[in-house]
Design a protein around this motif. Structure first.
Motif, PDB file in Angstrom:
ATOM      1  N   HIS A  88      -4.340   6.913 -12.512  1.00  0.00           N
ATOM      2  CA  HIS A  88      -3.478   6.647 -11.353  1.00  0.00           C
ATOM      3  C   HIS A  88      -2.934   5.222 -11.419  1.00  0.00           C
ATOM      4  O   HIS A  88      -1.768   4.978 -11.111  1.00  0.00           O
ATOM      5  CB  HIS A  88      -4.239   6.841 -10.040  1.00  0.00           C
ATOM      6  CG  HIS A  88      -4.670   8.252  -9.813  1.00  0.00           C
ATOM      7  ND1 HIS A  88      -3.784   9.275  -9.609  1.00  0.00           N
ATOM      8  CD2 HIS A  88      -5.900   8.801  -9.757  1.00  0.00           C
ATOM      9  CE1 HIS A  88      -4.440  10.406  -9.446  1.00  0.00           C
ATOM     10  NE2 HIS A  88      -5.728  10.141  -9.533  1.00  0.00           N
ATOM     11  N   MET A 115      -7.094   0.085  -7.453  1.00  0.00           N
ATOM     12  CA  MET A 115      -7.029   1.549  -7.432  1.00  0.00           C
ATOM     13  C   MET A 115      -8.220   2.066  -8.241  1.00  0.00           C
ATOM     14  O   MET A 115      -8.452   1.596  -9.357  1.00  0.00           O
ATOM     15  CB  MET A 115      -5.722   2.054  -8.040  1.00  0.00           C
ATOM     16  CG  MET A 115      -4.485   1.690  -7.228  1.00  0.00           C
ATOM     17  SD  MET A 115      -2.966   2.373  -7.918  1.00  0.00           S
ATOM     18  CE  MET A 115      -3.068   4.061  -7.323  1.00  0.00           C
ATOM     19  N   GLU A 151       0.829  -1.202   0.000  1.00  0.00           N
ATOM     20  CA  GLU A 151       0.000   0.000   0.000  1.00  0.00           C
ATOM     21  C   GLU A 151       0.868   1.258   0.000  1.00  0.00           C
ATOM     22  O   GLU A 151       0.598   2.216  -0.722  1.00  0.00           O
ATOM     23  CB  GLU A 151      -0.945   0.011   1.197  1.00  0.00           C
ATOM     24  CG  GLU A 151      -1.865   1.210   1.184  1.00  0.00           C
ATOM     25  CD  GLU A 151      -2.938   1.166   2.256  1.00  0.00           C
ATOM     26  OE1 GLU A 151      -3.710   2.145   2.322  1.00  0.00           O
ATOM     27  OE2 GLU A 151      -3.010   0.182   3.012  1.00  0.00           O
ATOM     28  N   LYS A 176       0.556   4.213  -2.830  1.00  0.00           N
ATOM     29  CA  LYS A 176      -0.104   5.436  -2.368  1.00  0.00           C
ATOM     30  C   LYS A 176       0.379   6.720  -3.046  1.00  0.00           C
ATOM     31  O   LYS A 176      -0.438   7.594  -3.341  1.00  0.00           O
ATOM     32  CB  LYS A 176       0.019   5.542  -0.858  1.00  0.00           C
ATOM     33  CG  LYS A 176      -1.235   6.040  -0.213  1.00  0.00           C
ATOM     34  CD  LYS A 176      -1.155   5.833   1.290  1.00  0.00           C
ATOM     35  CE  LYS A 176      -2.375   6.318   1.967  1.00  0.00           C
ATOM     36  NZ  LYS A 176      -3.537   5.492   1.915  1.00  0.00           N
ATOM     37  N   GLY A 215      -1.792   7.545  -6.089  1.00  0.00           N
ATOM     38  CA  GLY A 215      -3.226   7.812  -5.971  1.00  0.00           C
ATOM     39  C   GLY A 215      -3.849   6.958  -4.885  1.00  0.00           C
ATOM     40  O   GLY A 215      -3.174   6.213  -4.170  1.00  0.00           O
ATOM     41  N   GLN A 216      -5.170   7.061  -4.778  1.00  0.00           N
ATOM     42  CA  GLN A 216      -5.904   6.324  -3.751  1.00  0.00           C
ATOM     43  C   GLN A 216      -5.796   4.816  -3.971  1.00  0.00           C
ATOM     44  O   GLN A 216      -5.928   4.337  -5.096  1.00  0.00           O
ATOM     45  CB  GLN A 216      -7.367   6.731  -3.770  1.00  0.00           C
ATOM     46  CG  GLN A 216      -8.195   6.053  -2.710  1.00  0.00           C
ATOM     47  CD  GLN A 216      -9.668   6.430  -2.811  1.00  0.00           C
ATOM     48  OE1 GLN A 216     -10.053   7.274  -3.602  1.00  0.00           O
ATOM     49  NE2 GLN A 216     -10.476   5.788  -2.006  1.00  0.00           N
ATOM     50  N   VAL A 217      -5.553   4.091  -2.895  1.00  0.00           N
ATOM     51  CA  VAL A 217      -5.496   2.631  -2.932  1.00  0.00           C
ATOM     52  C   VAL A 217      -6.782   2.113  -2.306  1.00  0.00           C
ATOM     53  O   VAL A 217      -7.055   2.361  -1.136  1.00  0.00           O
ATOM     54  CB  VAL A 217      -4.264   2.094  -2.167  1.00  0.00           C
ATOM     55  CG1 VAL A 217      -4.269   0.578  -2.134  1.00  0.00           C
ATOM     56  CG2 VAL A 217      -2.988   2.621  -2.802  1.00  0.00           C
ATOM     57  N   GLY A 218      -7.582   1.396  -3.102  1.00  0.00           N
ATOM     58  CA  GLY A 218      -8.840   0.854  -2.600  1.00  0.00           C
ATOM     59  C   GLY A 218      -8.626  -0.356  -1.716  1.00  0.00           C
ATOM     60  O   GLY A 218      -9.211  -0.470  -0.642  1.00  0.00           O
ATOM     61  N   SER A 219      -7.770  -1.271  -2.173  1.00  0.00           N
ATOM     62  CA  SER A 219      -7.505  -2.469  -1.383  1.00  0.00           C
ATOM     63  C   SER A 219      -6.211  -3.125  -1.840  1.00  0.00           C
ATOM     64  O   SER A 219      -5.753  -2.909  -2.960  1.00  0.00           O
ATOM     65  CB  SER A 219      -8.653  -3.476  -1.504  1.00  0.00           C
ATOM     66  OG  SER A 219      -8.740  -3.969  -2.824  1.00  0.00           O
TER      67      SER A 219
END
Length: 87
Positions: A54, A49, A18, A22, A25-29
């Motif tokens: 990203h 993501m 993670e 990061k 960009g945003q890391v969902g899982s």
């Protein structure tokens, strides 16, 4: 976008993966794949993501990057092919 991450060492954690993703960009899982009975890391996992650009930036920036002495393999995850039935 679902991203495949391979060539992971046996001691790599979800938190390390993670942290690598990061900055892009945003890391969902983050899901690292482990052996069912031993819990040992199989050497690969997946990162989700939400943004396509990203995700592409992360793939370009991290493919071949060294993590714990091993070059990562990072690319877009392909759908799993359905396996034939066993008889």
């Amino acid at each position: 976008m679902n991203i495949f991450v391979g060539n992971l060492g046996p001691d790599v954690t979800e938190e390390q993966i993670e942290a690598l993703f990061k900055p892009f960009g945003q890391v969902g899982s983050v899901q690292l794949v482990r052996e069912m009975f031993t819990g040992k890391l199989k050497g690969f996992g997946f990162v989700e993501m939400p943004g396509r650009q990203h995700s592409l930036d992360a793939i370009a920036g991290l493919n071949g990057k060294d993590l714990a002495g091993q070059p990562l393999t990072v690319n877009e995850a392909r759908p799993r092919l359905e396996r034939g039935r066993r008889r």
